[in-house]
Design a protein around this motif. Structure first.
Motif, PDB file in Angstrom:
ATOM      1  N   THR A  72       8.619 112.011 152.476  1.00 12.13           N
ATOM      2  CA  THR A  72      10.069 112.050 152.386  1.00 12.13           C
ATOM      3  C   THR A  72      10.584 110.682 151.971  1.00 12.13           C
ATOM      4  O   THR A  72       9.834 109.711 151.859  1.00 12.13           O
ATOM      5  CB  THR A  72      10.680 112.510 153.719  1.00 12.13           C
ATOM      6  OG1 THR A  72      12.056 112.844 153.520  1.00 12.13           O
ATOM      7  CG2 THR A  72      10.589 111.424 154.784  1.00 12.13           C
ATOM      8  N   GLY A  73      11.894 110.596 151.749  1.00  9.10           N
ATOM      9  CA  GLY A  73      12.521 109.363 151.298  1.00  9.10           C
ATOM     10  C   GLY A  73      13.533 109.689 150.208  1.00  9.10           C
ATOM     11  O   GLY A  73      13.665 110.841 149.793  1.00  9.10           O
ATOM     12  N   SER A  74      14.248 108.681 149.736  1.00 14.55           N
ATOM     13  CA  SER A  74      15.294 108.931 148.739  1.00 14.55           C
ATOM     14  C   SER A  74      14.709 109.167 147.352  1.00 14.55           C
ATOM     15  O   SER A  74      15.066 110.126 146.678  1.00 14.55           O
ATOM     16  CB  SER A  74      16.261 107.737 148.689  1.00 14.55           C
ATOM     17  OG  SER A  74      16.836 107.501 149.941  1.00 14.55           O
ATOM     18  N   ASN A  75      13.828 108.284 146.911  1.00 12.71           N
ATOM     19  CA  ASN A  75      13.279 108.371 145.556  1.00 12.71           C
ATOM     20  C   ASN A  75      11.752 108.376 145.605  1.00 12.71           C
ATOM     21  O   ASN A  75      11.154 107.809 146.522  1.00 12.71           O
ATOM     22  CB  ASN A  75      13.732 107.173 144.718  1.00 12.71           C
ATOM     23  CG  ASN A  75      15.233 107.176 144.464  1.00 12.71           C
ATOM     24  OD1 ASN A  75      15.910 108.190 144.675  1.00 12.71           O
ATOM     25  ND2 ASN A  75      15.753 106.054 144.031  1.00 12.71           N
ATOM     26  N   ALA A 102       9.938 121.789 145.131  1.00 16.33           N
ATOM     27  CA  ALA A 102      10.807 122.609 145.990  1.00 16.33           C
ATOM     28  C   ALA A 102      10.640 122.104 147.419  1.00 16.33           C
ATOM     29  O   ALA A 102       9.700 122.468 148.112  1.00 16.33           O
ATOM     30  CB  ALA A 102      10.420 124.071 145.875  1.00 16.33           C
ATOM     31  N   ASN A 103      11.551 121.231 147.859  1.00 14.15           N
ATOM     32  CA  ASN A 103      11.298 120.471 149.078  1.00 14.15           C
ATOM     33  C   ASN A 103      12.181 120.826 150.257  1.00 14.15           C
ATOM     34  O   ASN A 103      12.223 120.095 151.249  1.00 14.15           O
ATOM     35  CB  ASN A 103      11.383 118.974 148.781  1.00 14.15           C
ATOM     36  CG  ASN A 103      12.736 118.575 148.224  1.00 14.15           C
ATOM     37  OD1 ASN A 103      13.723 119.288 148.384  1.00 14.15           O
ATOM     38  ND2 ASN A 103      12.777 117.419 147.572  1.00 14.15           N
ATOM     39  N   LEU A 104      12.921 121.926 150.169  1.00 13.27           N
ATOM     40  CA  LEU A 104      13.647 122.429 151.336  1.00 13.27           C
ATOM     41  C   LEU A 104      12.724 123.349 152.120  1.00 13.27           C
ATOM     42  O   LEU A 104      11.604 123.643 151.698  1.00 13.27           O
ATOM     43  CB  LEU A 104      14.907 123.161 150.882  1.00 13.27           C
ATOM     44  CG  LEU A 104      15.921 122.314 150.101  1.00 13.27           C
ATOM     45  CD1 LEU A 104      17.073 123.185 149.616  1.00 13.27           C
ATOM     46  CD2 LEU A 104      16.436 121.156 150.937  1.00 13.27           C
ATOM     47  N   VAL A 105      13.194 123.830 153.255  1.00 12.93           N
ATOM     48  CA  VAL A 105      12.324 124.626 154.121  1.00 12.93           C
ATOM     49  C   VAL A 105      11.850 125.897 153.412  1.00 12.93           C
ATOM     50  O   VAL A 105      10.724 126.362 153.637  1.00 12.93           O
ATOM     51  CB  VAL A 105      13.044 124.947 155.449  1.00 12.93           C
ATOM     52  CG1 VAL A 105      14.212 125.899 155.228  1.00 12.93           C
ATOM     53  CG2 VAL A 105      12.071 125.483 156.473  1.00 12.93           C
ATOM     54  N   ALA A 135      16.152 118.252 155.270  1.00 12.26           N
ATOM     55  CA  ALA A 135      15.320 119.329 155.811  1.00 12.26           C
ATOM     56  C   ALA A 135      14.207 118.802 156.708  1.00 12.26           C
ATOM     57  O   ALA A 135      13.522 119.594 157.364  1.00 12.26           O
ATOM     58  CB  ALA A 135      14.713 120.134 154.659  1.00 12.26           C
ATOM     59  N   LEU A 136      14.016 117.498 156.742  1.00  9.54           N
ATOM     60  CA  LEU A 136      12.882 116.939 157.487  1.00  9.54           C
ATOM     61  C   LEU A 136      12.855 117.335 158.966  1.00  9.54           C
ATOM     62  O   LEU A 136      11.793 117.736 159.478  1.00  9.54           O
ATOM     63  CB  LEU A 136      12.874 115.410 157.336  1.00  9.54           C
ATOM     64  CG  LEU A 136      11.749 114.680 158.065  1.00  9.54           C
ATOM     65  CD1 LEU A 136      10.392 115.075 157.492  1.00  9.54           C
ATOM     66  CD2 LEU A 136      11.948 113.160 157.972  1.00  9.54           C
ATOM     67  N   PRO A 137      13.978 117.239 159.700  1.00  6.27           N
ATOM     68  CA  PRO A 137      13.892 117.590 161.132  1.00  6.27           C
ATOM     69  C   PRO A 137      13.405 119.014 161.371  1.00  6.27           C
ATOM     70  O   PRO A 137      12.566 119.248 162.246  1.00  6.27           O
ATOM     71  CB  PRO A 137      15.331 117.377 161.623  1.00  6.27           C
ATOM     72  CG  PRO A 137      15.905 116.366 160.689  1.00  6.27           C
ATOM     73  CD  PRO A 137      15.312 116.705 159.349  1.00  6.27           C
ATOM     74  N   GLN A 138      13.928 119.970 160.611  1.00  7.22           N
ATOM     75  CA  GLN A 138      13.520 121.356 160.825  1.00  7.22           C
ATOM     76  C   GLN A 138      12.052 121.566 160.457  1.00  7.22           C
ATOM     77  O   GLN A 138      11.300 122.214 161.205  1.00  7.22           O
ATOM     78  CB  GLN A 138      14.392 122.303 159.992  1.00  7.22           C
ATOM     79  CG  GLN A 138      14.025 123.775 160.197  1.00  7.22           C
ATOM     80  CD  GLN A 138      14.878 124.729 159.374  1.00  7.22           C
ATOM     81  OE1 GLN A 138      15.763 124.290 158.636  1.00  7.22           O
ATOM     82  NE2 GLN A 138      14.638 126.015 159.516  1.00  7.22           N
ATOM     83  N   ILE A 139      11.628 121.011 159.333  1.00  4.78           N
ATOM     84  CA  ILE A 139      10.233 121.203 158.908  1.00  4.78           C
ATOM     85  C   ILE A 139       9.276 120.520 159.889  1.00  4.78           C
ATOM     86  O   ILE A 139       8.241 121.078 160.257  1.00  4.78           O
ATOM     87  CB  ILE A 139      10.059 120.684 157.473  1.00  4.78           C
ATOM     88  CG1 ILE A 139      10.812 121.603 156.504  1.00  4.78           C
ATOM     89  CG2 ILE A 139       8.580 120.602 157.095  1.00  4.78           C
ATOM     90  CD1 ILE A 139      10.878 121.102 155.083  1.00  4.78           C
ATOM     91  N   VAL A 174      12.605 111.626 163.837  1.00  3.94           N
ATOM     92  CA  VAL A 174      11.427 112.422 163.479  1.00  3.94           C
ATOM     93  C   VAL A 174      10.154 111.594 163.634  1.00  3.94           C
ATOM     94  O   VAL A 174       9.150 112.060 164.192  1.00  3.94           O
ATOM     95  CB  VAL A 174      11.559 112.955 162.040  1.00  3.94           C
ATOM     96  CG1 VAL A 174      10.263 113.635 161.597  1.00  3.94           C
ATOM     97  CG2 VAL A 174      12.725 113.933 161.943  1.00  3.94           C
ATOM     98  N   ALA A 175      10.173 110.352 163.155  1.00  6.50           N
ATOM     99  CA  ALA A 175       8.964 109.513 163.202  1.00  6.50           C
ATOM    100  C   ALA A 175       8.567 109.215 164.649  1.00  6.50           C
ATOM    101  O   ALA A 175       7.377 109.240 164.997  1.00  6.50           O
ATOM    102  CB  ALA A 175       9.194 108.220 162.430  1.00  6.50           C
ATOM    103  N   ALA A 176       9.558 108.931 165.481  1.00  5.10           N
ATOM    104  CA  ALA A 176       9.251 108.601 166.876  1.00  5.10           C
ATOM    105  C   ALA A 176       8.688 109.797 167.637  1.00  5.10           C
ATOM    106  O   ALA A 176       7.963 109.627 168.619  1.00  5.10           O
ATOM    107  CB  ALA A 176      10.500 108.074 167.571  1.00  5.10           C
ATOM    108  N   ALA A 177       9.025 111.004 167.184  1.00  4.88           N
ATOM    109  CA  ALA A 177       8.585 112.214 167.888  1.00  4.88           C
ATOM    110  C   ALA A 177       7.290 112.790 167.316  1.00  4.88           C
ATOM    111  O   ALA A 177       6.842 113.855 167.761  1.00  4.88           O
ATOM    112  CB  ALA A 177       9.690 113.269 167.812  1.00  4.88           C
TER     113      ALA A 177
END
Length: 475
Positions: A72-75, A102-105, A135-139, A174-177
């Motif tokens: 993940t990330g901006s670019n 296609a990077n959404l859930v 979408a990162l938290p859900q995935i 997300v990273a801490a968890a």
């Protein structure tokens, strides 16, 4: 560190009627999408399957212990994921990957639906996916990553993601968890990204550039010029790309962490190739990658850091990366009707400026088609256009055809950058704009296209209809 061993998935539970129906419907949607040419089955199968069974991704992948690598990330997500897939496959590891971005859930679910048989069994493989910031938290909740790589953090689609500190908070959560055994890979040159989940006890790998001179300067497009701990202005020994470089805080003494993997030399050879020297714990690598730009160095370094952090052998990484050309629209070269087209996708100030710098290595653009839309998909906030460094490119532009839903504003921005309005033509519709721009190109000449997401897809699809290029999901 022990070499990476692909785990054997746990046994799949018998499918419920609902889950079976979701799988069948998802696979049928993929076949239909490919047959009709509507998207290649990159997102639709997952969307259809999730409407029938919202827990299908977790059941197929998460519950069975199949390793998930999330980027993940901006670019740079798409290119970094492609590099990672090439390195893993060169090491003999099977990979299920959403190469079309296609990077959404829904897109990530499509990977699982495609990899599964009708009994819900996904074979031993690595699920590798770029993941949209939102979408990162859900995935991550549905399929906790075995490794999470964070490329960078720039202003991007502010109306959708919020400002960068809000996105950083999401990354931090997300990273801490992450599970204790999961790997976290961070870009140490990006001040905010470098310190994410710093209190976590799990494995962590850093990457960045360690060049003898700056390759960029702090400009109005830089987004993170203050210390993430005390908010004092950062000092830079070297600036490599936007706000990324060798940084330190003179107030609280926070500084760029030590690099586990570093790019020590970068040579951009036009649009054809970028040559890198990379220092790794396993020795030095010489890479020749058929893509252009300093940003390619970050993408390659991130992919290598991820592989090394997992314990994957990189003996064949140089050969693997030498075979990875641009993804669709990433300074992609297209030939048609005796013309050359360079198609560059850009979506925020940093990606625009990075693309313009790469084009400058071949003295481009001369004939420019620029198309920007502010749809929901592209991001409705358009103010960032004024932070793009068009001033650096305007002397090379002989003529610009301006298109898109905000064509008038682009024309206004180019005028303020110094481009005489007599050297611009405003054609809002895509196909007429493409025709008008091509009509100005002499035989064998080159048209440069800069476009946001929606216009990139539409213009590329028009070129596909003309037989110049294949489907974008196959690039």
């Amino acid at each position: 560190m022990l070499p990476y061993q692909l785990p054997t998935p746990s046994l799949a539970r018998p499918l419920t009627a609902r889950r079976f129906a979701a799988l069948v419907a998802g696979k049928a949607a993929a076949v239909a999408a490919r047959a009709t040419g509507r998207g290649g089955g990159t997102s639709l199968p997952g969307m259809v399957a999730r409407r029938i069974d919202p827990e299908i991704l977790e059941a197929l992948v998460g519950e069975r212990g199949i390793p998930v690598l999330a980027i993940t990330g901006s670019n740079g997500k798409t290119t970094t994921a492609r590099f990672t897939a090439a390195i893993l496959r060169a090491a003999g590891l099977p990979v299920a990957h959403n190469q079309a971005g296609a990077n959404l859930v829904q897109g990530v679910t499509s990977i699982a639906v495609a990899a599964s048989d009708l009994r819900g069994r996904v074979p031993a493989t690595i699920v590798l996916s770029e993941v949209d910031e939102g979408a990162l938290p859900q995935i991550a909740r549905e399929i906790p990553p075995r490794a999470l790589l964070i490329t960078n953090l720039f202003r991007d689609q502010l109306d959708r993601y919020g400002e960068i500190y809000a996105v950083a908070d999401t990354f931090e959560t997300v990273a801490a968890a992450l599970p204790p055994e999961s790997l976290l890979v961070v870009n140490a040159d990006d001040p905010i990204v470098a310190g994410l989940a710093s209190g976590r006890t799990g494995p962590r790998v850093t990457f960045g550039l360690d060049l003898p001179a700056s390759t960029d300067a702090i400009s109005r497009a830089a987004d993170t010029i203050r210390c993430p701990r005390c908010r004092a202005d950062l000092k830079y020994k070297r600036v490599y790309l936007s706000h990324m470089g060798q940084w330190r805080c003179p107030a609280c003494r926070l500084a760029r962490p030590r690099l586990d993997l570093a790019v020590t030399a970068v040579e951009v050879r036009g649009l054809a190739a970028t040559h890198l020297t990379v220092r790794t714990p396993d020795g030095e690598l010489q890479l020749a990658i058929p893509q252009s730009g300093v940003h390619v160095a970050y993408d390659a370094a991130g992919a290598l850091a991820l592989a090394l952090g997992l314990g994957v052998r990189i003996d064949h990484a140089a050969e693997a990366l030498a075979s990875v050309g641009p993804a669709f629209g990433r300074l992609e070269r297209i030939s048609g009707d005796g013309h050359q087209v360079v198609l560059g996708f850009a979506k925020n100030p940093t990606s625009y400026n990075t693309t313009l710098r790469a084009l400058a290595t071949e003295d481009l653009p001369k004939e420019l088609l620029i198309a920007v839309s502010n749809t929901l998909v592209d991001g409705e906030d358009f103010a960032w256009l004024w932070d793009v460094d068009f001033e650096s490119a305007v002397d090379r532009i002989e003529h610009a055809t301006v298109s898109g839903l905000r064509a008038d504003e682009i024309a206004n921005r180019l005028k303020y950058a110094g481009l005489d309005p007599s050297r611009m033509t405003v054609v809002p519709e895509r196909v007429p704009a493409l025709n008008a721009a091509l009509a100005r190109i002499p035989p064998g000449g080159t048209l440069t296209i800069l476009a946001s997401y929606t216009p990139t897809i539409e213009l590329r699809e028009e070129m596909r209809r003309r037989g110049w290029v294949g489907r974008y999901w196959e690039a």
